[in-house]
Write a protein that holds these residues in place. Structure first.
Motif, PDB file in Angstrom:
ATOM      1  N   CYS A 209       0.841  -1.204   0.000  1.00 51.36           N
ATOM      2  CA  CYS A 209       0.000   0.000   0.000  1.00 51.36           C
ATOM      3  C   CYS A 209       0.874   1.251   0.000  1.00 51.36           C
ATOM      4  CB  CYS A 209      -0.941   0.000   1.208  1.00 51.36           C
ATOM      5  SG  CYS A 209      -2.321  -1.168   1.079  1.00 51.36           S
ATOM      6  N   ASP A 210       1.946   1.224   0.772  1.00 56.07           N
ATOM      7  CA  ASP A 210       2.872   2.359   0.777  1.00 56.07           C
ATOM      8  C   ASP A 210       3.557   2.502  -0.577  1.00 56.07           C
ATOM      9  OD1 ASP A 210       2.297   3.066   3.373  1.00 56.07           O
ATOM     10  OD2 ASP A 210       3.994   1.985   4.252  1.00 56.07           O
ATOM     11  N   ALA A 211       3.839   1.380  -1.228  1.00 55.04           N
ATOM     12  CA  ALA A 211       4.449   1.436  -2.555  1.00 55.04           C
ATOM     13  C   ALA A 211       3.502   2.090  -3.562  1.00 55.04           C
ATOM     14  CB  ALA A 211       4.816   0.025  -3.022  1.00 55.04           C
ATOM     15  N   ALA A 212       2.209   1.793  -3.443  1.00 52.54           N
ATOM     16  CA  ALA A 212       1.231   2.400  -4.344  1.00 52.54           C
ATOM     17  C   ALA A 212       1.162   3.913  -4.153  1.00 52.54           C
ATOM     18  CB  ALA A 212      -0.146   1.776  -4.112  1.00 52.54           C
ATOM     19  N   ARG A 213       1.418   4.372  -2.952  1.00 52.41           N
ATOM     20  CA  ARG A 213       1.389   5.817  -2.687  1.00 52.41           C
ATOM     21  C   ARG A 213       2.491   6.558  -3.430  1.00 52.41           C
ATOM     22  NH1 ARG A 213      -0.175   3.503   2.384  1.00 52.41           N
ATOM     23  NH2 ARG A 213      -2.257   4.215   2.999  1.00 52.41           N
ATOM     24  N   LEU A 214       3.545   5.847  -3.832  1.00 56.05           N
ATOM     25  CA  LEU A 214       4.591   6.470  -4.628  1.00 56.05           C
ATOM     26  C   LEU A 214       4.046   6.908  -5.984  1.00 56.05           C
ATOM     27  CD1 LEU A 214       7.598   4.039  -3.957  1.00 56.05           C
ATOM     28  CD2 LEU A 214       7.099   6.227  -2.835  1.00 56.05           C
ATOM     29  N   VAL A 215       3.107   6.133  -6.526  1.00 54.16           N
ATOM     30  CA  VAL A 215       2.492   6.498  -7.802  1.00 54.16           C
ATOM     31  C   VAL A 215       1.655   7.765  -7.633  1.00 54.16           C
ATOM     32  CG1 VAL A 215       1.013   5.706  -9.684  1.00 54.16           C
ATOM     33  CG2 VAL A 215       2.437   4.062  -8.441  1.00 54.16           C
ATOM     34  N   LEU A 216       0.909   7.811  -6.548  1.00 56.05           N
ATOM     35  CA  LEU A 216       0.101   9.006  -6.288  1.00 56.05           C
ATOM     36  C   LEU A 216       0.984  10.246  -6.212  1.00 56.05           C
ATOM     37  CD1 LEU A 216      -2.538  10.433  -5.459  1.00 56.05           C
ATOM     38  CD2 LEU A 216      -1.911   9.933  -3.089  1.00 56.05           C
ATOM     39  N   ARG A 217       2.138  10.108  -5.594  1.00 59.81           N
ATOM     40  CA  ARG A 217       3.037  11.250  -5.447  1.00 59.81           C
ATOM     41  C   ARG A 217       3.410  11.843  -6.800  1.00 59.81           C
ATOM     42  NH1 ARG A 217       8.592   9.843  -2.726  1.00 59.81           N
ATOM     43  NH2 ARG A 217       8.991   9.053  -4.834  1.00 59.81           N
ATOM     44  N   VAL A 218       3.622  10.979  -7.799  1.00 56.73           N
ATOM     45  CA  VAL A 218       3.968  11.457  -9.138  1.00 56.73           C
ATOM     46  C   VAL A 218       2.830  12.292  -9.718  1.00 56.73           C
ATOM     47  CG1 VAL A 218       4.446  10.714 -11.504  1.00 56.73           C
ATOM     48  CG2 VAL A 218       5.571   9.570  -9.587  1.00 56.73           C
ATOM     49  N   TYR A 219       1.599  11.833  -9.530  1.00 58.02           N
ATOM     50  CA  TYR A 219       0.446  12.581 -10.045  1.00 58.02           C
ATOM     51  C   TYR A 219       0.246  13.884  -9.281  1.00 58.02           C
ATOM     52  CZ  TYR A 219      -1.224   8.794 -13.049  1.00 58.02           C
ATOM     53  OH  TYR A 219      -1.349   7.864 -14.043  1.00 58.02           O
ATOM     54  N   ALA A 220       0.409  13.824  -7.959  1.00 60.72           N
ATOM     55  CA  ALA A 220       0.122  14.992  -7.133  1.00 60.72           C
ATOM     56  C   ALA A 220       1.178  16.081  -7.256  1.00 60.72           C
ATOM     57  CB  ALA A 220      -0.010  14.567  -5.670  1.00 60.72           C
ATOM     58  N   GLU A 221       2.376  15.736  -7.764  1.00 59.22           N
ATOM     59  CA  GLU A 221       3.417  16.741  -7.939  1.00 59.22           C
ATOM     60  C   GLU A 221       2.985  17.836  -8.909  1.00 59.22           C
ATOM     61  OE1 GLU A 221       6.786  14.562  -9.258  1.00 59.22           O
ATOM     62  OE2 GLU A 221       7.486  14.040  -7.243  1.00 59.22           O
TER      63      GLU A 221
END
Length: 244
Positions: A99-111
């Protein structure tokens, strides 16, 4: 949740320098400007490099295809995810880790919410890009599943459990992410994704996974008459354990 080794190598150099290559940024900006003005299908690589003021070789140094310029950071994000999973402690709770690994993808979008929303709209309009995006998402899911298979190795239905959890993590993450993108990037994307991933953790999460050769200890409850002699209690206990 892609590009080839050429693009990946460029991303590695960029991170080492602390910033993305200006030419790479220029190519992405030129591409999206043309996609909005002319449409994706009507825009060629030659059009993009002409607007960016560079040659075709420069384009293909960073992006193997026109599709890759639409998803310029996914190769880097996938590499970051795999490194994050590999660096996890052996006793880390595996579902929480993916789940924490998936949050890395969100970070790319939210940047860059504006770019992410723009890309989401473009992808919805172009069937070829939707298919390409699905292939990218599948690579993320495979990375999560491979990590979980390693953690559940040797356990009953370990592979099945790993694949189901990986698919659930991707589905939960994408459900929240797309809701955020449909709202034009308004609201707290992190909170939405945390809420969605919470369902996965509540369904599949737990404590650290014990080694495959360790089985939970049996708990046996024996009901005996008050005042029964100790030898009778021991006899009943042995019977319950199958030690007659």
């Amino acid at each position: 949740m892609s590009s080839s080794s050429a693009a990946s190598g460029g991303g590695e150099k960029a991170r080492a320098a602390g910033a993305k290559p200006p030419m790479r940024d220029a190519l992405v900006a030129a591409a999206f400007r043309l996609f909005l003005e002319r449409g994706y299908e009507q825009t060629t690589v030659d059009d993009i490099v002409a607007l960016a003021g560079v040659g075709r070789r420069s384009f293909f140094r960073y992006f193997p295809s026109k599709e890759d310029v639409v998803f310029p950071d996914h190769e880097r994000c996938l590499a970051d995810m795999e490194a994050f999973l590999a660096a996890g402690a052996a006793d880390a709770e595996p579902v929480a880790r993916v789940c924490d690994a998936a949050r890395l993808v969100l970070r790319v979008y939210a940047e860059n919410p504006g770019f992410s929303v723009q890309r989401y709209r473009l992808t919805k309009q172009v069937p070829g890009l939707r298919a390409y995006e699905l292939s990218v998402v599948w690579r993320y899911e495979r990375a999560l599943a491979e990590y979980l298979r390693g953690r559940f190795a040797g356990r009953r239905d370990g592979t099945l459990r790993a694949d189901v959890i990986a698919a659930a993590v991707v589905a939960a993450h994408n459900n929240a992410l797309r809701s955020w993108l449909r709202s034009d990037g308004q609201g707290d994307a992190g909170a939405a994704v945390d809420h969605a991933l919470g369902f996965v953790q509540s369904a599949f999460g737990g404590g650290p996974v014990p080694p495959a050769d360790e089985r939970p200890e049996d708990v046996v409850v024996v009901v005996s008459r008050r005042g029964a002699p100790l030898w009778r209690v021991v006899q009943e206990l042995e019977s319950a354990l199958g030690r007659d």
